[in-house]
Design a protein around this motif. Structure first.
Motif, mmCIF file in Angstrom:
data_model
loop_
_atom_site.group_PDB
_atom_site.id
_atom_site.type_symbol
_atom_site.label_atom_id
_atom_site.label_comp_id
_atom_site.label_asym_id
_atom_site.label_seq_id
_atom_site.Cartn_x
_atom_site.Cartn_y
_atom_site.Cartn_z
ATOM 1 N N ASP A 1 -37.685 35.210 -16.116
ATOM 2 C CA ASP A 1 -36.812 34.205 -16.744
ATOM 3 C C ASP A 1 -35.151 34.580 -16.351
ATOM 4 N N ALA A 2 -35.025 36.255 -16.408
ATOM 5 C CA ALA A 2 -33.687 36.590 -16.327
ATOM 6 C C ALA A 2 -33.388 36.237 -14.703
ATOM 7 N N GLU A 3 -34.349 36.392 -13.792
ATOM 8 C CA GLU A 3 -33.940 35.979 -12.394
ATOM 9 C C GLU A 3 -33.783 34.644 -12.381
ATOM 10 N N VAL A 4 -34.420 33.833 -12.871
ATOM 11 C CA VAL A 4 -34.235 32.366 -12.705
ATOM 12 C C VAL A 4 -32.799 31.968 -13.110
ATOM 13 N N ARG A 5 -32.429 32.589 -14.421
ATOM 14 C CA ARG A 5 -31.475 32.306 -15.113
ATOM 15 C C ARG A 5 -30.071 32.691 -14.016
ATOM 16 N N GLU A 6 -29.958 33.716 -13.335
ATOM 17 C CA GLU A 6 -29.160 34.091 -12.347
ATOM 18 C C GLU A 6 -29.326 33.106 -11.289
ATOM 19 N N GLN A 7 -30.284 33.044 -10.706
ATOM 20 C CA GLN A 7 -30.354 31.981 -9.600
ATOM 21 C C GLN A 7 -30.052 30.288 -9.912
ATOM 22 N N MET A 8 -30.285 30.272 -10.945
ATOM 23 C CA MET A 8 -29.708 28.723 -11.491
ATOM 24 C C MET A 8 -28.104 28.814 -11.978
ATOM 25 N N SER A 9 -27.520 29.797 -11.814
ATOM 26 C CA SER A 9 -26.275 29.777 -12.539
ATOM 27 C C SER A 9 -25.203 28.925 -11.801
ATOM 28 N N GLY A 10 -25.431 28.577 -10.745
ATOM 29 C CA GLY A 10 -24.657 27.493 -10.009
ATOM 30 C C GLY A 10 -24.589 26.224 -10.628
ATOM 31 N N ASN A 11 -25.936 25.985 -11.542
ATOM 32 C CA ASN A 11 -25.999 24.594 -12.076
ATOM 33 C C ASN A 11 -25.628 24.737 -13.364
ATOM 34 N N ILE A 12 -24.509 24.155 -14.008
ATOM 35 C CA ILE A 12 -24.067 24.143 -15.330
ATOM 36 C C ILE A 12 -24.913 22.906 -15.981
ATOM 37 N N CYS A 13 -25.358 23.259 -17.270
ATOM 38 C CA CYS A 13 -25.833 22.307 -18.223
ATOM 39 C C CYS A 13 -24.780 22.128 -19.309
ATOM 40 N N ARG A 14 -24.103 20.958 -19.663
ATOM 41 C CA ARG A 14 -23.058 21.145 -20.782
ATOM 42 C C ARG A 14 -23.940 21.067 -22.149
ATOM 43 N N CYS A 15 -24.959 20.278 -22.073
ATOM 44 C CA CYS A 15 -25.698 20.037 -23.318
ATOM 45 C C CYS A 15 -26.428 21.198 -23.659
ATOM 46 N N GLY A 16 -26.493 22.431 -22.709
ATOM 47 C CA GLY A 16 -27.192 23.624 -23.220
ATOM 48 C C GLY A 16 -28.499 23.698 -23.127
ATOM 49 N N ALA A 17 -29.387 22.952 -22.075
ATOM 50 C CA ALA A 17 -30.796 22.704 -22.100
ATOM 51 C C ALA A 17 -31.350 23.986 -21.459
ATOM 52 N N TYR A 18 -30.634 25.003 -21.375
ATOM 53 C CA TYR A 18 -31.087 26.084 -20.370
ATOM 54 C C TYR A 18 -32.432 26.904 -20.664
ATOM 55 N N PRO A 19 -32.694 26.951 -22.037
ATOM 56 C CA PRO A 19 -34.226 27.578 -22.288
ATOM 57 C C PRO A 19 -35.428 26.775 -21.741
ATOM 58 N N HIS A 20 -35.023 25.271 -21.976
ATOM 59 C CA HIS A 20 -36.185 24.281 -21.462
ATOM 60 C C HIS A 20 -35.982 24.382 -19.916
ATOM 61 N N ILE A 21 -34.746 24.293 -19.155
ATOM 62 C CA ILE A 21 -34.959 24.355 -17.812
ATOM 63 C C ILE A 21 -35.571 25.585 -17.089
ATOM 64 N N VAL A 22 -35.371 26.573 -17.962
ATOM 65 C CA VAL A 22 -35.901 27.771 -17.301
ATOM 66 C C VAL A 22 -37.688 27.959 -17.697
ATOM 67 N N ALA A 23 -37.890 27.090 -18.457
ATOM 68 C CA ALA A 23 -39.248 27.004 -19.079
ATOM 69 C C ALA A 23 -40.201 26.255 -18.043
ATOM 70 N N ALA A 24 -39.157 25.032 -17.679
ATOM 71 C CA ALA A 24 -39.824 24.031 -16.805
ATOM 72 C C ALA A 24 -40.054 24.579 -15.439
ATOM 73 N N ILE A 25 -38.915 25.392 -14.885
ATOM 74 C CA ILE A 25 -39.254 26.206 -13.680
ATOM 75 C C ILE A 25 -40.384 27.168 -13.533
ATOM 76 N N GLN A 26 -40.666 27.746 -14.597
ATOM 77 C CA GLN A 26 -41.558 28.887 -14.590
ATOM 78 C C GLN A 26 -43.086 28.127 -14.756
ATOM 79 N N ARG A 27 -42.763 26.950 -15.428
ATOM 80 C CA ARG A 27 -44.369 26.086 -15.531
ATOM 81 C C ARG A 27 -44.424 25.518 -13.979
#
Ligand code: FES
Ligand code: FES
Length: 364
Positions: free
Chosen positions: A333-359
């Motif tokens: 998850d930490a690596e995914v967050r780092e690699q996705m750090s160029g994509n900002i989500c102003r709604c703060g949906a990050y935990p779900h985005i990381v989960a979706a990528i992992q799924r």
């Protein structure tokens, strides 16, 4: 001093040093710099609110050219980078008038006190690619300069070479700025007639190439051709010319990732990429990710895991995630967050985005 001969496009730019304060020296053109717009203009650096609109216009034109501005004037030596503020190298009386006169002569222009000035676009190889003379600059120098830069941008318009490139995020930032100028220069060279005989005294040389370029690329599996000004970004070409509005314009300066698309399988910020720089490339936008009615596994995971709220960042997030899964180097998850750090989500949906990528990782 013998009468100066106007320089022609394609000539090497004379290298002249102008003395400033305390023995410092400003090199014209600056050594090892990015493309430079060198201007001889009888004008002090703009100050205060009055000059701001002109300065903004100049900044925009410099961005389009991917160049820095260097102004040589008896009223001051100053530089202006599109992403910076004016830097004053020397003010009167520190400007060495004899050096300045030498520079003007080397560039083949009339002394500034006779009115007017001149502008030269110089590429990284210190070759003159565009030249333009001002007249009657008195009191109208800044608007004239902004106008001359606009003329330079139009005159360097080009039909792009059918080459393409893929970039790292950092390369995109620099490359998008420089690519337009470089491509334009190549075409301007190709169209340039043989060097003329020494010109009679009068206006300096002008490049007259003006126009748009046809750019063809494969977009979502189909060849598409758009006619664009060489300064048009890929994002604008997709949205405004091809009607593919799934790619979003967030910041328009490479900081939010809302405009992410895939170019030859790599994720890029399309707001920082000139359309002409990806001629011939294969481009995938969010509209082309599903196969008919079958969503990409990452799209399915986004829906199932509620990985979007307002949805504005979602196309960019998904395309960035698709590329990340292909890259295969982010597993935790930490690596995914780092690699996705160029994509900002102003709604703060990050935990779900990381989960979706992992799924989705398990499904692709
Ligand atoms: Fe391109 Fe923000 S719109 S990075
Ligand atoms: Fe709203 Fe990301 S879902 S900005």
């Amino acid at each position: 001093m013998p009468k100066a001969q106007p320089l022609v496009v394609g000539s090497p730019a004379p290298c002249i040093d102008i003395g400033g304060r305390a023995g410092s020296v400003l090199s014209l053109p600056p050594r090892g710099a990015r493309p430079t717009v060198l201007v001889f203009l009888d004008e002090a650096p703009p100050d205060g609110r009055a000059g701001r609109p002109h300065l903004d216009a100049i900044r925009a034109e410099l961005r389009g050219l991917g160049a820095m501005l260097v102004v040589a004037s008896a009223r001051g030596l100053w530089t202006f980078r599109p992403d910076d503020e004016i830097e004053v190298f020397a003010s009167p009386p520190d400007v060495d008038g004899r050096d300045l006169e030498r520079a003007q002569h080397a560039y083949g222009i009339a002394p500034l006190h006779e009115g007017g000035g001149a502008l030269f676009v110089i590429d990284e190889a210190a070759t003159i690619r565009f030249a333009h003379e001002f007249r009657e600059a008195e009191g109208r120098a800044l608007p004239l300069l902004a106008g001359a830069l606009s003329i330079a941008g139009e005159a360097l318009a080009t039909r792009p070479a059918p080459s393409r490139a893929s970039f790292s995020r950092r390369e995109v930032v620099v490359g998008a700025l420089v690519a337009g100028l470089t491509l334009a220069f190549l075409d301007a060279c190709a169209r340039r007639p043989p060097p003329p005989a020494p010109a009679a005294p009068g206006p300096g040389p002008f490049s007259t190439t003006v126009g748009e370029a046809d750019v063809t690329f494969i977009v979502n599996g189909a060849p598409r051709t758009v006619r664009v000004d060489p300064r048009v970004t890929l994002l604008d070409a997709l949205r405004e010319r091809l009607g593919l509005t799934g790619s979003k314009k967030g910041c328009d300066m490479g900081q939010c990732g809302a405009c992410t698309v895939l170019v030859d399988g790599r994720r890029i910020n399309s707001c920082l990429t000139l359309a002409v720089a990806v001629a011939g490339a294969t481009i995938v936008t969010i509209e082309g990710l599903a196969q008919g009615d079958t969503l990409h596994p990452l799209q399915t995971a986004f829906v199932e895991l509620d990985a979007q709220q307002c949805g504005y960042c979602t196309p960019g997030q998904i395309l960035s995630g698709v590329a990340l899964l292909r890259e295969g180097h982010a597993r935790t998850d930490a690596e995914v967050r780092e690699q996705m750090s160029g994509n900002i989500c102003r709604c703060g949906a990050y935990p779900h985005i990381v989960a979706a990528i992992q799924r989705a990782r398990k499904a692709v």
